[in-house]
Motif scaffolding. Structure first.
Motif, PDB file in Angstrom:
ATOM      1  N   GLN A1176     -13.976  17.411 -15.621  1.00 20.87           N
ATOM      2  CA  GLN A1176     -15.355  17.907 -15.607  1.00 20.87           C
ATOM      3  C   GLN A1176     -16.142  17.025 -14.651  1.00 20.87           C
ATOM      4  OE1 GLN A1176     -16.602  17.665 -19.671  1.00 20.87           O
ATOM      5  NE2 GLN A1176     -15.907  19.732 -20.161  1.00 20.87           N
ATOM      6  N   PRO A1177     -16.979  17.623 -13.807  1.00 17.48           N
ATOM      7  CA  PRO A1177     -17.719  16.818 -12.832  1.00 17.48           C
ATOM      8  C   PRO A1177     -18.517  15.686 -13.485  1.00 17.48           C
ATOM      9  CG  PRO A1177     -18.003  19.167 -12.398  1.00 17.48           C
ATOM     10  CD  PRO A1177     -17.272  19.062 -13.688  1.00 17.48           C
ATOM     11  N   SER A1178     -19.004  15.940 -14.716  1.00 16.59           N
ATOM     12  CA  SER A1178     -19.834  14.928 -15.384  1.00 16.59           C
ATOM     13  C   SER A1178     -19.042  13.657 -15.713  1.00 16.59           C
ATOM     14  CB  SER A1178     -20.428  15.511 -16.668  1.00 16.59           C
ATOM     15  OG  SER A1178     -19.378  15.991 -17.484  1.00 16.59           O
ATOM     16  N   THR A1179     -17.776  13.838 -16.104  1.00 13.42           N
ATOM     17  CA  THR A1179     -16.973  12.658 -16.508  1.00 13.42           C
ATOM     18  C   THR A1179     -16.153  12.106 -15.356  1.00 13.42           C
ATOM     19  OG1 THR A1179     -15.288  14.203 -17.291  1.00 13.42           O
ATOM     20  CG2 THR A1179     -16.784  13.301 -18.936  1.00 13.42           C
ATOM     21  N   GLY A1180     -15.688  12.975 -14.449  1.00 17.75           N
ATOM     22  CA  GLY A1180     -14.892  12.517 -13.308  1.00 17.75           C
ATOM     23  C   GLY A1180     -13.514  12.032 -13.730  1.00 17.75           C
ATOM     24  N   ILE A1181     -12.850  11.322 -12.821  1.00 19.28           N
ATOM     25  CA  ILE A1181     -11.499  10.785 -13.122  1.00 19.28           C
ATOM     26  C   ILE A1181     -11.647   9.306 -13.452  1.00 19.28           C
ATOM     27  CG2 ILE A1181      -9.240  10.272 -12.114  1.00 19.28           C
ATOM     28  CD1 ILE A1181      -9.622  12.805 -10.423  1.00 19.28           C
ATOM     29  N   PRO A1182     -11.042   8.839 -14.547  1.00 20.21           N
ATOM     30  CA  PRO A1182     -11.184   7.414 -14.908  1.00 20.21           C
ATOM     31  C   PRO A1182     -10.684   6.506 -13.782  1.00 20.21           C
ATOM     32  CG  PRO A1182     -10.053   8.643 -16.645  1.00 20.21           C
ATOM     33  CD  PRO A1182     -10.185   9.556 -15.482  1.00 20.21           C
ATOM     34  N   LYS A1183     -11.331   5.342 -13.673  1.00 23.04           N
ATOM     35  CA  LYS A1183     -10.965   4.392 -12.622  1.00 23.04           C
ATOM     36  C   LYS A1183      -9.524   3.909 -12.776  1.00 23.04           C
ATOM     37  CE  LYS A1183     -14.806   4.165 -10.315  1.00 23.04           C
ATOM     38  NZ  LYS A1183     -14.814   4.933  -9.068  1.00 23.04           N
ATOM     39  N   ASN A1184      -9.104   3.697 -14.051  1.00 22.76           N
ATOM     40  CA  ASN A1184      -7.722   3.198 -14.224  1.00 22.76           C
ATOM     41  C   ASN A1184      -6.683   4.227 -13.806  1.00 22.76           C
ATOM     42  OD1 ASN A1184      -8.319   4.779 -16.385  1.00 22.76           O
ATOM     43  ND2 ASN A1184      -7.819   3.269 -17.968  1.00 22.76           N
ATOM     44  N   MET A1185      -7.050   5.523 -13.877  1.00 22.07           N
ATOM     45  CA  MET A1185      -6.138   6.562 -13.386  1.00 22.07           C
ATOM     46  C   MET A1185      -6.022   6.471 -11.862  1.00 22.07           C
ATOM     47  SD  MET A1185      -4.117   9.088 -13.948  1.00 22.07           S
ATOM     48  CE  MET A1185      -3.384  10.420 -13.003  1.00 22.07           C
ATOM     49  N   GLU A1186      -7.159   6.227 -11.204  1.00 22.76           N
ATOM     50  CA  GLU A1186      -7.127   6.079  -9.739  1.00 22.76           C
ATOM     51  C   GLU A1186      -6.256   4.895  -9.340  1.00 22.76           C
ATOM     52  OE1 GLU A1186     -10.868   6.273  -7.618  1.00 22.76           O
ATOM     53  OE2 GLU A1186     -11.736   7.554  -9.183  1.00 22.76           O
ATOM     54  N   LYS A1187      -6.378   3.803 -10.117  1.00 22.75           N
ATOM     55  CA  LYS A1187      -5.556   2.617  -9.826  1.00 22.75           C
ATOM     56  C   LYS A1187      -4.076   2.926  -9.986  1.00 22.75           C
ATOM     57  CE  LYS A1187      -8.917  -0.905 -11.204  1.00 22.75           C
ATOM     58  NZ  LYS A1187      -9.284  -1.840 -12.287  1.00 22.75           N
ATOM     59  N   SER A1192       1.239   3.795  -7.596  1.00 21.67           N
ATOM     60  CA  SER A1192       2.452   4.606  -7.391  1.00 21.67           C
ATOM     61  C   SER A1192       2.689   4.836  -5.907  1.00 21.67           C
ATOM     62  CB  SER A1192       2.340   5.937  -8.133  1.00 21.67           C
ATOM     63  OG  SER A1192       1.353   6.741  -7.524  1.00 21.67           O
ATOM     64  N   GLY A1193       1.582   5.004  -5.159  1.00 19.76           N
ATOM     65  CA  GLY A1193       1.727   5.254  -3.728  1.00 19.76           C
ATOM     66  C   GLY A1193       2.155   4.031  -2.950  1.00 19.76           C
ATOM     67  N   SER A1194       1.667   2.860  -3.351  1.00 18.57           N
ATOM     68  CA  SER A1194       1.971   1.657  -2.578  1.00 18.57           C
ATOM     69  C   SER A1194       3.224   0.933  -3.070  1.00 18.57           C
ATOM     70  CB  SER A1194       0.773   0.698  -2.645  1.00 18.57           C
ATOM     71  OG  SER A1194       0.499   0.387  -3.997  1.00 18.57           O
ATOM     72  N   HIS A1195       3.481   0.956  -4.416  1.00 17.23           N
ATOM     73  CA  HIS A1195       4.552   0.126  -4.970  1.00 17.23           C
ATOM     74  C   HIS A1195       5.809   0.876  -5.391  1.00 17.23           C
ATOM     75  CE1 HIS A1195       1.615  -3.009  -4.932  1.00 17.23           C
ATOM     76  NE2 HIS A1195       2.425  -3.878  -5.496  1.00 17.23           N
ATOM     77  N   LEU A1196       5.760   2.219  -5.389  1.00 22.64           N
ATOM     78  CA  LEU A1196       6.949   2.903  -5.910  1.00 22.64           C
ATOM     79  C   LEU A1196       7.529   3.924  -4.931  1.00 22.64           C
ATOM     80  CD1 LEU A1196       8.789   2.915  -8.359  1.00 22.64           C
ATOM     81  CD2 LEU A1196       7.423   4.709  -9.360  1.00 22.64           C
ATOM     82  N   THR A1197       6.718   4.885  -4.506  1.00 19.70           N
ATOM     83  CA  THR A1197       7.279   5.983  -3.686  1.00 19.70           C
ATOM     84  C   THR A1197       8.000   5.483  -2.427  1.00 19.70           C
ATOM     85  OG1 THR A1197       5.497   7.366  -4.547  1.00 19.70           O
ATOM     86  CG2 THR A1197       6.756   8.236  -2.700  1.00 19.70           C
ATOM     87  N   PRO A1198       7.381   4.599  -1.593  1.00 14.73           N
ATOM     88  CA  PRO A1198       8.099   4.163  -0.384  1.00 14.73           C
ATOM     89  C   PRO A1198       9.410   3.463  -0.717  1.00 14.73           C
ATOM     90  CG  PRO A1198       5.808   3.398  -0.373  1.00 14.73           C
ATOM     91  CD  PRO A1198       6.069   3.938  -1.725  1.00 14.73           C
ATOM     92  N   LEU A1199       9.369   2.685  -1.811  1.00 10.38           N
ATOM     93  CA  LEU A1199      10.583   1.942  -2.199  1.00 10.38           C
ATOM     94  C   LEU A1199      11.671   2.884  -2.706  1.00 10.38           C
ATOM     95  CD1 LEU A1199       8.870  -1.056  -4.014  1.00 10.38           C
ATOM     96  CD2 LEU A1199       9.887  -1.061  -1.747  1.00 10.38           C
ATOM     97  N   CYS A1200      11.253   4.005  -3.323  1.00 10.28           N
ATOM     98  CA  CYS A1200      12.246   4.986  -3.797  1.00 10.28           C
ATOM     99  C   CYS A1200      13.058   5.514  -2.610  1.00 10.28           C
ATOM    100  CB  CYS A1200      11.560   6.157  -4.496  1.00 10.28           C
ATOM    101  SG  CYS A1200      11.056   5.771  -6.154  1.00 10.28           S
ATOM    102  N   TYR A1201      12.329   5.824  -1.512  1.00  6.83           N
ATOM    103  CA  TYR A1201      13.037   6.342  -0.339  1.00  6.83           C
ATOM    104  C   TYR A1201      13.963   5.291   0.267  1.00  6.83           C
ATOM    105  CZ  TYR A1201      10.249  10.549  -0.629  1.00  6.83           C
ATOM    106  OH  TYR A1201       9.688  11.723  -1.059  1.00  6.83           O
TER     107      TYR A1201
END
Length: 1324
Positions: A1176-1187, A1192-1201
């Motif tokens: 919902q626009p009022s609540t947005g996405i929690p900051k810890n979810m963004e973290k 996942s993008g910096s520490h896991l996906t590249p290393l998986c490949y």
């Protein structure tokens, strides 16, 4: 005046009438009408005339009409009119409504609404007009003045309904008002107004008023809002039930109980009938009910309550919904049990869900509620009970054994579901007489028709039903007798279970007993071996349960007889005198079995001891039978060796050799019967004649003679020396195996017999040792021969003839007896380490047998109480032996072949702890108390299970510390593993888990480096178990993954990894595969729990859609669940971050890691989908979810490949090596292995891309760029390898032309670039 109006109305034209009425004042007109109506004279005709003379086309006439309507409404409400007059007036008013101009209709409707909201109605008769007014108003197209604005007729109607539903309704008119709306055409929104209003009124009405209101509401639901109606009704009754339960549980509120229980249940029953009737007429209502309940199944089961379950069970009577409802209920039950199991295994989830509902409790509540004339629920309950038992009962597994565990074990959801089915049927049987015969018939049908599959659960249910009320079941005796006809065709175990279950009926019904005896006599001469065994089992059961006059009371009876049965016994025609004739008759039948196959005889020998113990007056007959049987194989001459004719026990038919007489079992039976007789019966018969004494003295002499001659006999006398043939392929070999088995069995029986009569005599103990040496020689020869043949002997004994009580007494004497007078004689036995090792080994064998089958062989082996007592005694001795003589002390003495005795004792303790927790969970306190020899009686109440367990734990912790502090060459890995297992078993008894135990285990794992993989796994498993009981294990997983990475190195050989050394137990030898596979399995479990949490979150989000205030409030309450989920995934991500950089060896570690990475991304995708659903626009996405996304993008996906490339390169290298070494046979195998191990790679890549796909969706929706830290993946199942392509193209080019090399190079590189662009395009 009234006559004039009527005469004018009779004229052809209405002009005169109109003129007259225009002159007449309104008040005069209403007074006239009022008088006429009250008198009951010509009111209808007068009203008709007035309407004729006041056309609505003229404003004055319409206004006068309005006045007339108001007057008539008051008249109707006054109650002064006769019924016929009121009906006539109402009919006329209804007919004329549609002629009113729209504005006046608004006024008229407003009058009604204000009268209702202000409570001015006195009898509600005028309400019949309101739906006509509202309907007429809805048809007006012109704009009408309403309030301060102008609205169309339809909008006016909507506003009026809204105002009506916003006001207060008088209780007595609620049903009438609800019914009224049936006649009004309503939009979906208007239906919602009405439904919400009616549901709010529920709580203010008397209970008896609710069924008719619900009926009207259900009729109204055909216009819309079906789901809201059903949800409201279910929620209301769920709340009432909860209030009632709270009132009943709190004694101080007993005087304040609002609703009598009986009344509440009857009302609920009526409402369920109304809803089922409505569903029959409107199937959409049924579909809506199922849709709603399925949606709550994903969340917190909020709408599943006793009322909704009862409703669903009633709906099963509608054929269209029967299968769907049962499937839904079945899946709900199994899901609920799985949820409860998951909660039990995870402390952090327990803290989030402290009060998880239990559907099984609700269903059993429905069974209890059904006593209040809920006949429409009963049939559904019975069917559902059988569905659960059929679907989740024990299943047959490959080797024919049943895959089920005992009731004490923390059982799997399937077994809980099966038990619930049995409880439903048993409780329904107790409550409803009408359904009893049907339940009994269905149970018996299943027992007969499903003989090949396990049916213990049905036999247990049958036993409980019969125990509850044997007298009631006399009426169903024909069905039981019919079942007996199939006994010959059923497996022996089924027959034994069935007869044990129906045994109480045999005492109350002569016809059942007589028909059973007939069937058993026929079966005795059947051609099938199983039928004859069934006959023996049946006759033995009868002998045990029909007492002869003068028999001793059986205090150690293993099958208790319920109060109702004892009551029946007293009042039945079968007295003990009649029983004697009956039992002797059966004994005659059984004697015939002694000429049949070994299996039949063996059953008889195993059953005689129990018969004797329960029916001591049969002792003479039983003992004489056994004596005459033994004489056939006994050499009476005192000098003849060997003392028994073993040849006569074996039957040869052509090439085949069989055992004809299980002589060892015969002797065992005689020995136990004799021992019992001498200890229990003889002391009571001191004064009687000597005839009784004859047989037991004679048997004593025979056994004495056999013992003496067995000692003198050499193996050559039995033709069983080392040179004998023991192979399974020849007749002689099989015969020798059978003979050896018989001799070893006889030696064991004689060992127990001599110990029993020894009275601690040195000579007898020397005899025992001599018998043991004979046993040992044969055992060694068999072991040696089977070792050469590489296969275990088919006839090698896997059990011992020693009884568990004897093993307990023998071990106590060997290890704990410090009586001075026994010292000398016991030193004979104690001098032989082999004998002591044998005694402990037999104890281990008995415990193993208990774990596998649930009982032990020998007397009282089926009696749980006796077995438990023996377990306590044996454990006490083994524990004392292990702690007082540690393995290191024992081994410092002379070294002998065979296992260390202290180590065997520890193994025994470990097995017994496991068995006690499996079969005797409720008795753990008693068990630990029995181990504590120092316990004083006055303290017994104060010491808890946890304190006792902690005391034992400290002893084993000391032993483990001593072991770990010993020299490396003295480290015994087997003992260390056993200690770890014992500590794990004992730690389960600590409630709650002590921080001290956790820190001790953590310290051991941190400070002790040990290269033994099994011990390392045992200790780390214990550490995980303790962690999970206190908190989530993700932090521990992260630390262990760092250690694994440090020891095994990085996938990039140039990178040097810093060693963390969090746990010394993790080292180069244990890191892979032991610790790696262990941590991956634990990570998998955490992922399952997180998945479960996300499913719960989604389910709760689905339920929040209705009211907005609730949704914002629920968002706040969900916050801890979301936070926990993200923390768990974040820490797991760092765990995988370490492992995915580790140079793991090929095989299971790599395979499991790739699979678990796929699961990790699937779980991350599920979380992203959840945020897409609830965003919902009022609540947005929690900051810890963004973290988490950034991580996942910096520490896991590249290393998986990188890891995928590492795995593929490793496989290609290994394939190259195998190809160079041997190109023939190993090639295809290696390729197949490589394919198998790289199979999870495409799945992982797909999981990563799905995760990224949904992240892009969430980014677009939330306007937050979640993809800024994620480099879009370009990896697929295929790769274009530029360097290899170059080589191939150059080879082609050399063959054709040399001059165009550069051009080909350009062509080679171009497609690769294009491909990259295409992929990027697709992903963006």
């Amino acid at each position: 005046m009234d006559q004039k109006i009527l005469s004018l109305a009779a004229e052809k034209t209405a002009d005169g009438l109109q003129e007259f009425l225009q002159i007449l004042k309104e008040d005069d007109l209403t007074d006239l009408l009022q008088n006429q109506a009250v008198r009951g004279k010509t009111a209808g005709a007068l009203l008709k005339a007035i309407f004729k003379g006041l056309p609505c086309s003229e404003e004055a006439g319409a206004l006068k009409r309005l006045k007339i309507y108001s007057c008539c409404i008051q008249l109707l409400e006054s109650g002064d009119l006769q019924k016929e007059v009121a009906s006539e007036i109402t009919g006329l008013l209804m007919l004329e409504v549609h002629r009113f101009p729209g504005q006046l209709l608004v006024e008229l409707a407003n009058e009604f609404v204000s009268a209702i909201n202000e409570g001015k109605l006195t009898n509600g008769k005028s309400l019949e007009l309101l739906p006509i007014i509202l309907t007429a108003l809805g048809t007006k197209k012109e704009n009408l003045t309403y309030g301060k604005g102008e609205l169309s007729g339809e909008e006016c109607k909507k506003q009026l309904i809204n105002t009506l539903c916003s006001g207060r309704w008088d209780h007595q008119y609620v049903i009438q008002l609800t019914s009224m709306f049936k006649a009004v055409p309503l939009t979906t929104e208007e239906v919602e107004f009405v439904v919400e209003k009616v549901l709010k009124v529920f709580s203010k009405l008397n209970l008896q008023e609710i069924p008719p209101l619900v009926y009207q509401l259900l009729v109204l639901s055909s216009k819309g809002s079906r789901k809201r109606v059903l949800v409201g009704i279910i929620a209301f009754f769920n709340k009432l039930d909860q209030q009632h339960n709270e009132e009943q549980s709190g004694d101080e509120y007993l005087d304040l109980i609002t609703v009598p229980l009986d009344e509440l249940r009857h009302v609920e029953g009526t409402i369920i009938l109304h809803i089922v009737f409505a569903i029959k007429l409107d199937f959409e209502l049924g579909r809506e009910l199922l849709r709603h309940l399925k949606a709550t199944q994903q969340g917190d089961f909020s709408s599943i309550c006793p009322f909704s379950i009862a409703l669903l069970l009633s709906v099963t009577r509608i054929q269209r919904f029967e299968e769907q409802v049962f499937d839904f209920l079945k899946s709900s039950v199994i899901k609920n049990f799985k949820d409860l199991q998951l909660l039990q295994g995870s402390k952090y989830i327990q803290s989030l869900f402290p009060n998880e509902c239990c559907i099984s409790t609700m269903i059993l509540e429905v069974v209890n509620n059904s006593v209040h004339s809920w006949d429409h629920v009963t049939q559904g309950l019975v069917e559902f009970g059988f569905i659960l038992m059929d679907s989740y009962g024990p299943k047959k597994i490959l080797d024919g054994k049943t895959a089920e565990t005992s009731s004490g074990l923390s059982r799997m959801p399937n077994q809980h579901a099966c038990k619930l089915g049995a409880n439903i049927l048993l409780e329904t049987f107790k409550i409803h007489e009408m359904i009893r015969q049907e339940i009994l018939e269905q149970v018996l049908n299943r027992v007969v028709t499903r003989a090949s599959s396990p049916i213990n659960h049905f036999l247990d249910l049958l036993s409980d039903i019969i125990k509850y009320s044997p007298l009631v079941l006399q009426s169903c005796s024909s069905k039981v007798i019919e079942t007996f006809d199939y006994l010959s065709f059923l497996p022996v175990q089924t027959v034994q279970g069935l007869l044990k279950a129906v045994q109480p009926l045999l005492k109350v019904s002569m016809s059942i007993r007589d028909s059973l005896i007939l069937v058993l006599r026929k079966a005795m001469f059947a051609s099938q071996l199983d039928a004859r065994k069934s006959a023996v089992a049946g006759f033995l059961l009868l002998l045990k349960n029909f007492k002869v006059l003068g028999s001793l009371s059986s205090s150690q009876c293993s099958q208790s007889i319920g109060v109702s049965q004892v009551h029946v016994d007293i009042h039945s025609r079968y007295n003990s005198v009649a029983n004697e004739t009956f039992c002797l008759e059966i004994m005659d039948s059984l004697k015939r079995c002694l000429g049949q196959q070994a299996d039949v005889r063996l059953m008889l020998y195993e059953g005689f001891y129990d018969v004797l113990r329960r029916n001591s007056q049969l002792a003479n007959s039983v003992m004489q039978t056994l004596l005459s049987q033994l004489k056939q194989f006994y050499e009476p001459e005192p000098d003849v060796l060997p003392p028994l004719k073993l040849e006569a026990c074996i039957l040869t038919q052509g090439d085949q050799v069989f055992l004809q007489e299980p002589l060892d079992y015969l002797l065992c039976c005689i020995q136990h019967c004799l021992a019992w007789y001498k200890s229990r019966v003889v002391p009571l018969q001191q004064e009687e004649e000597e005839e009784e004494e004859g047989f037991y003295q004679y048997l004593d002499d025979m056994l004495e003679s056999i013992t003496n001659r067995m000692i003198k006999s050499e193996l050559e006398d039995f033709e069983l020396d080392k040179s004998a043939d023991f192979s399974q392929s020849t007749g002689i070999g099989i015969k020798n195996n059978i003979c050896a088995s018989l001799v070893m069995g006889i030696c064991e029986v004689l060992i127990e017999y001599n110990f029993f009569i020894s009275n601690f005599s040195k000579t007898k103990f020397e005899t025992i040792l001599s018998l043991f040496m004979c046993y040992k020689k044969l055992s060694d020869i068999l072991n040696e021969k089977s070792g050469k043949g590489k296969t275990k002997m088919a006839n090698r004994p896997t059990d011992s003839f020693l009884s568990m009580k004897f093993v307990s007494d023998l071990l106590t004497a060997l290890f704990r007896d410090s009586t001075q007078s026994h010292e000398e004689s016991l030193s004979v036995l104690r001098s032989s380490n082999e004998f002591m090792r044998y005694a402990v080994n037999v104890a281990l064998m008995k415990v193993q047998q208990l774990k596998e089958t649930g009982h032990v062989s020998g007397p009282d082996g089926q009696n749980p109480e006796k077995v438990f007592q023996n377990l306590c005694d044996i454990t006490r001795v083994l524990l004392w032996r292990y702690t007082s003589i540690p393995t290191s002390v024992e081994e410092s003495g002379k070294r002998e072949k065979g296992k260390n005795i202290s180590l065997l004792c520890l193994e025994g303790i470990q097995k017994i702890l496991s068995a006690v927790q499996q079969f005797y969970q409720p008795k753990c306190h008693q068990f630990l108390k029995a181990l504590d020899a120092t316990d004083k009686e006055e303290e017994e109440e104060e010491v808890s299970v946890s304190e006792r367990a902690a005391f034992q734990i400290r002893q084993f912790q000391r032993s483990l510390l001593n072991l770990l502090s010993s020299q490396e060459e003295d480290f015994k890995s087997k003992e260390a593993l056993l200690l770890a297992t014992v500590l794990t078993s004992l730690s389960k008894l600590l409630k709650p888990i002590s921080a001290e135990m956790l820190s001790w285990t953590s310290k051991i794992c941190t400070e002790n480096s040990c290269e033994d993989a099994s011990f390392c796994k045992g200790m780390l498993s214990l550490l995980f178990n303790l962690h999970v009981s206190c908190k989530s294990p993700v932090g521990l997983l992260r630390d262990l993954s760092q250690d694994i990475h440090g020891h095994l190195g990085d996938i990039d050989e140039d990178v040097e990894v810093e060693k963390t050394n969090n746990f010394a137990l993790v080292n180069l030898k244990t890191a892979a595969p032991t610790v790696c596979l262990l941590v991956l399995s634990k990570a998998e479990k955490v992922l399952e729990e997180v998945d479960w949490l996300i499913t719960k979150l989604k389910g709760q989000a689905n339920q929040k859609i209705i009211p907005e205030e609730a949704s914002s409030q629920a968002a706040l309450t969900n916050h801890p669940m979301e936070k926990t989920t993200i923390i768990q995934l974040g820490t797991l991500l760092t765990f995988f971050h370490e492992l995915v950089q580790t140079a793991l060896p090929s095989g299971s570690c790599v395979d499991t890691l790739l699979k678990d990475l796929g699961k990790m991304y699937t779980t991350l995708t599920a979380l992203v989908k959840y945020y897409l659903q609830v965003y919902q626009p009022s609540t947005g996405i929690p900051k810890n979810m963004e973290k988490l996304v950034k991580l996942s993008g910096s520490h896991l996906t590249p290393l998986c490949y990188s890891f995928i490339s590492y795995v593929q390169n490793k496989h290609s290298r290994s394939l190259k090596c195998t190809g160079e070494k041997e190109k023939t046979a190993a090639g295809p195998t290696a390729i197949a292995r490589a394919l198998r191990e790289t199979k999870p790679i495409p799945n992982l890549i797909f999981a990563i891309e799905q995760y990224e796909k949904f992240l892009i969706h969430l980014s677009k929706r939330s306007k937050v760029n979640l993809m800024k830290h994620i480099k879009l993946s370009t990896s697929r199942d295929f790769k274009i390898k530029g360097n290899i392509l170059d080589v191939v193209l150059r080879q082609e080019e050399d063959e054709n032309e040399e001059g165009t090399a550069s051009e080909h190079e350009g062509q080679n590189k171009e497609p690769a670039k294009k491909k990259r662009k295409k992929e990027m395009k697709c992903l963006s």
